[in-house]
Write a protein that holds these residues in place. Structure first.
Motif, PDB file in Angstrom:
ATOM      1  N   THR A 149     100.536 -36.122  71.486  1.00  0.00           N
ATOM      2  CA  THR A 149      99.534 -35.886  70.535  1.00  0.00           C
ATOM      3  C   THR A 149      98.077 -36.550  70.533  1.00  0.00           C
ATOM      4  O   THR A 149      97.120 -35.873  70.097  1.00  0.00           O
ATOM      5  CB  THR A 149     100.214 -35.998  68.997  1.00  0.00           C
ATOM      6  OG1 THR A 149     101.526 -35.377  69.074  1.00  0.00           O
ATOM      7  CG2 THR A 149      99.379 -35.516  67.797  1.00  0.00           C
ATOM      8  N   ASP A 182     101.154 -28.453  68.736  1.00  0.00           N
ATOM      9  CA  ASP A 182     102.268 -29.682  68.784  1.00  0.00           C
ATOM     10  C   ASP A 182     103.657 -29.237  68.528  1.00  0.00           C
ATOM     11  O   ASP A 182     103.947 -28.230  67.945  1.00  0.00           O
ATOM     12  CB  ASP A 182     101.775 -30.636  67.880  1.00  0.00           C
ATOM     13  CG  ASP A 182     101.982 -32.008  68.231  1.00  0.00           C
ATOM     14  OD1 ASP A 182     101.612 -33.105  67.605  1.00  0.00           O
ATOM     15  OD2 ASP A 182     102.568 -32.091  69.376  1.00  0.00           O
ATOM     16  N   GLU A 183     104.381 -29.895  69.140  1.00  0.00           N
ATOM     17  CA  GLU A 183     105.796 -29.318  69.246  1.00  0.00           C
ATOM     18  C   GLU A 183     106.023 -27.953  69.475  1.00  0.00           C
ATOM     19  O   GLU A 183     106.535 -27.150  68.737  1.00  0.00           O
ATOM     20  CB  GLU A 183     106.507 -29.816  68.166  1.00  0.00           C
ATOM     21  CG  GLU A 183     106.239 -31.038  67.205  1.00  0.00           C
ATOM     22  CD  GLU A 183     106.714 -32.210  68.381  1.00  0.00           C
ATOM     23  OE1 GLU A 183     105.831 -33.183  68.378  1.00  0.00           O
ATOM     24  OE2 GLU A 183     107.390 -31.984  68.978  1.00  0.00           O
TER      25      GLU A 183
HETATM   26 MG   LIG Z   1     103.506 -35.906  68.835  1.00  0.00          MG
END
Ligand SMILES: [Mg+2]
Ligand SMILES: Nc1ncnc2c1ncn2[C@@H]1O[C@H](COP(=O)(O)OP(=O)(O)OP(=O)(O)O)[C@@H](O)[C@H]1O
Length: 709
Positions: A472, A524-525
């Motif tokens: 991230t 993200d994810e």
């Molecule tokens: Mg992350």
């Protein structure tokens, strides 16, 4: 129904109007209804609640409804009210003017309003509600209302009250409660001032649309601004001349019609909209109403403008949409004008866009995507639509014409501004990943003329690796360094409770990204969005995945589009293989190696006073083998607490900051007893295997990070 059906109705109305574009006005109106109820209940116990209910709720229905009758926010409440009509004569009012309930309610109204805008609340109380009477609310300087000289009012069921209100002419509603004593023993805090509750009073026009000379119903006969449960209806009826016609707005079927008196049976046909009026002092009719809701006023140019700035009814929104689609001829489409109504008086719009109670684009923050194409900001700001009126001459960008403006607005909200300035040096280690990303993201932005043809950067990157290794962080760094439009997308920003909206959001995302290119879409994810498709999964999530795959590299995508999708995940094995194919560069973000760990310690401790020697840092590097970046951060945080823990508790409150001793190796040694690696060897094994199978980087070995030094 609760002991006080009014409260029940009010909460029901509140619930129903949650999605209304201008809830403050409704809250104020609801407060008004309860004020009326409380006032009448306390001043004249035998006064029939039904009359107030009828008058006030009907106005409320106007407020929450819109002309087109599409968003009929108060449908079931009005239905309930008309059902309760019969037995509301027995309702006892549990609200009293000095009771805590009422103050709590008003406090709620204030509370709900005050958190809607940073500069205090500009709630719109109807003209006929004054808060000054309620004890410590008297601090509201610009909140006054006068109860007018009371005239003989007539109950809506035609009887005349035995005696008119003994109401001195300019009496404020609550004369008898000494404001000082009341606020003390009430459970409402006395500092519950309304000072930040700026109250504006729009010129609210109760309309009784008498037929004017021209034969068209006049839009707004202002009936004075005093508050009295009847003047908005009965007085107006009394004033109307014989033979004039009173138009009733028929509440759309779903909200059931409103009967004038309760002996009328349910099945009776709705009264025709055009009724000749008998004015022998008795009114046979219930409350009147106007056409477009109590807050519709006509400005001089005949354009509808709402009395509540920023709020636009679905009808107005529809007109703007139609004008965009059909040009000026669009105005006649979807007009629900009563006067042109057919026999039933209510003329449903022909091309009205069915909305499920969704909000129109009511805030003026929406900037047409065409504007976002403009090169310099000042042009963007100059042409930004001021207020709710969108510039009629705006043409929507070709690529966005089939996208709902609401979705474009939602996607634009996901655009991350540069945020915290994170540079590549803030990321310890990960040299291979950083170099690759700079090749793919930064350089093509700098020299688009070189990076063309086969040199064109890939459309997708996947960052995978154990948790806490900086995936991230890399995304944030790209946002601040790449100079492109950065969309920070998570699964929640694309999923919706409405079936079919999820995939539309994906389509809107890529359409807006095309308009705003060069763009980086950081997901993200990403495994939560693009996990393996299976027979058992829910239809809507499967459709979102399919839309994603089509948008990432499908028939409609243009090779020239400069959109880069970066996915971060710590579960790469769960990715759908079609998504894996589209994320061409799959970079393994490993645990930091010895050098990276030492770099992390130096980086994290550079702002803390410490007495670590290079040798001690070397030792720490070795003793934190298997730690992730997040674990290293946690270790340093724990060590920094060492000097504080060594202080005597009594000294905490008095010691100066610079007297706290610096962090030493001993603190790290004791911290190491508390902080352990969050990634286990078996987890690592999975990542290494996946990287050796699908990864784009060099073959990584167990516990070895970057091979390229
Ligand atoms: Mg992350
Ligand atoms: N290589 C690194 N350099 C500097 N700080 C790092 C590094 N890796 C991790 N960190 C620190 O660890 C914290 C967590 O990092 P980050 O959120 O990027 O992990 P992640 O890989 O996204 O984890 P997850 O997979 O659980 O989302 C960051 O706030 C950062 O301070």
């Amino acid at each position: 129904m609760s002991e006080d059906p009014y409260l029940e109705l009010s909460s029901r109305l509140k619930f129903e109007t949650k999605s209304h574009p201008a809830p403050q006005a409704l809250n104020a109106r609801r407060a008004n209804i309860l004020l009326a109820h409380a006032y009448l209940g306390s001043r004249n116990p035998d006064w029939l609640a039904s009359d107030v209910l009828e008058t006030k709720l009907f106005e409320y229905a106007n407020l929450v409804d819109d002309r087109s009758g599409i968003n009929n926010f108060a449908a079931s409440t009005l239905e309930l009210t008309s059902k309760l009509r019969k037995d509301c004569k027995s309702w006892k009012c549990s609200l009293s003017l000095d009771g805590p309930n009422l103050k709590k309610l008003l406090g709620t109204v204030e509370g709900e309003c005050s958190n809607t805008s940073e500069n205090g609340c500009t709630a719109y109380l109807p003209d006929d509600v004054s808060l000054k009477e309620f004890g410590d609310f008297s601090s509201t300087e610009n909140c006054t209302a006068h109860v007018p000289e009371h005239q003989n009012s007539i109950r809506s069921n035609g009887t005349t009250p035995s005696e008119p209100f003994q109401q001195p002419s300019n009496m404020l509603i609550r004369p008898h409660l000494p404001s000082s004593s009341a606020s003390k023993d009430q459970n409402v805090t006395s500092d519950h001032k309304m000072s930040n509750f700026k109250v504006k009073r729009p010129a609210l026009s109760h309309t009784l649309s008498n037929e004017s000379e021209s034969g068209n119903p006049s839009r707004s006969d202002h009936l004075g601004n005093g508050w009295n449960p009847y003047n908005s209806s009965v007085e107006a009826i009394n004033n109307a001349t014989v033979g004039s016609s009173v138009y009733f707005r028929k509440v759309p079927k779903r909200a059931k019609k409103w009967r004038q008196n309760d002996d009328e049976d349910e099945s009776a046909e709705d009264p025709p909209p055009k009724i000749s009026l008998v004015t022998n002092g008795s009114s046979k009719f219930g409350p009147t109403t106007n056409f477009g809701g109590a807050n519709d006023t006509r400005s001089e140019d005949g354009r509808e403008s709402s009395a509540y700035p920023g709020f636009r009814t679905a009808y107005q929104q529809l007109k703007i949409d139609n004008r965009k689609k059909f040009g000026n001829s669009g105005d006649s489409i979807g007009r629900g004008h009563m006067s042109e109504g057919g026999s039933n008086g209510y003329h449903p719009a022909k091309f009205i866009k069915k909305t499920l109670g969704g909000k129109g684009v009511v805030n003026s923050r929406f900037v047409s995507p065409l504007l976002s194409n403009s090169t310099n900001n000042d042009e963007k700001n100059a042409r930004k639509p001021s207020g709710p009126e969108l510039q009629e001459d705006e043409e929507v960008d070709e690529r966005l014409k089939n996208i709902e403006p609401r979705m474009i607005e939602l996607i634009k909200n996901e655009i991350m501004d540069c945020g915290s300035r994170i540079t590549w040096d803030d990321i310890a280690g990960l040299h291979f990943a950083k170099t690759t990303i700079q090749e793919i993201v930064v350089w093509p932005m700098l020299r688009p003329d070189i990076f063309t043809g086969l040199r064109r950067p890939p459309k997708g990157i996947l960052l995978f690796g154990p948790p806490g290794t900086g995936k991230t962080l890399i995304g944030k760094c790209i946002a601040s360094q790449s100079g492109s439009t950065f969309f920070s997308i998570s699964a929640s920003s694309l999923t919706s409770k409405w079936i079919g909206e999820g995939e539309k959001m994906v389509r809107a995302l890529f359409a807006v990204a095309r308009v705003e290119q060069p763009a980086v879409v950081f997901i993200d994810e990403i495994d939560s969005l693009l996990s393996q498709r299976s027979e058992t999964e829910h239809e809507s999530s499967r459709r979102i995945k399919t839309e994603f795959l089509v948008q990432l590299d499908g028939a409609g995508t243009d090779e020239e589009d400069r959109i880069l999708v970066i996915g971060a995940t710590n579960r790469p094995q769960e990715l759908d293989e079609a998504a894996r194919r589209r994320l061409v560069k799959r970079l393994y973000i490993p645990l930091p190696d010895l050098e990276a760990r030492k770099e992390l310690i130096c980086q994290l401790m550079k702002c803390e006073r410490n007495e670590l020697t290079p040798q001690e840092i070397e030792d720490l590097g070795h003793s934190t083998d298997g730690f992730s970046g997040a674990d290293m951060k946690h270790l340093c945080q724990e060590a920094c607490l060492g000097p504080i823990r060594s202080l005597a508790p009594s000294m905490i409150s008095s010691i100066a900051a610079n007297q706290v001793r610096p962090v030493s190796m001993a603190d790290f040694t004791s911290a190491l007893k508390r902080v352990h690696p969050s990634v286990g060897p078996e987890d690592l094994h999975q990542y290494v295997n996946w990287n050796n199978t699908y990864g784009s980087g060099s073959k990584a070995f167990r516990f070895m990070g970057d091979l390229r030094k």
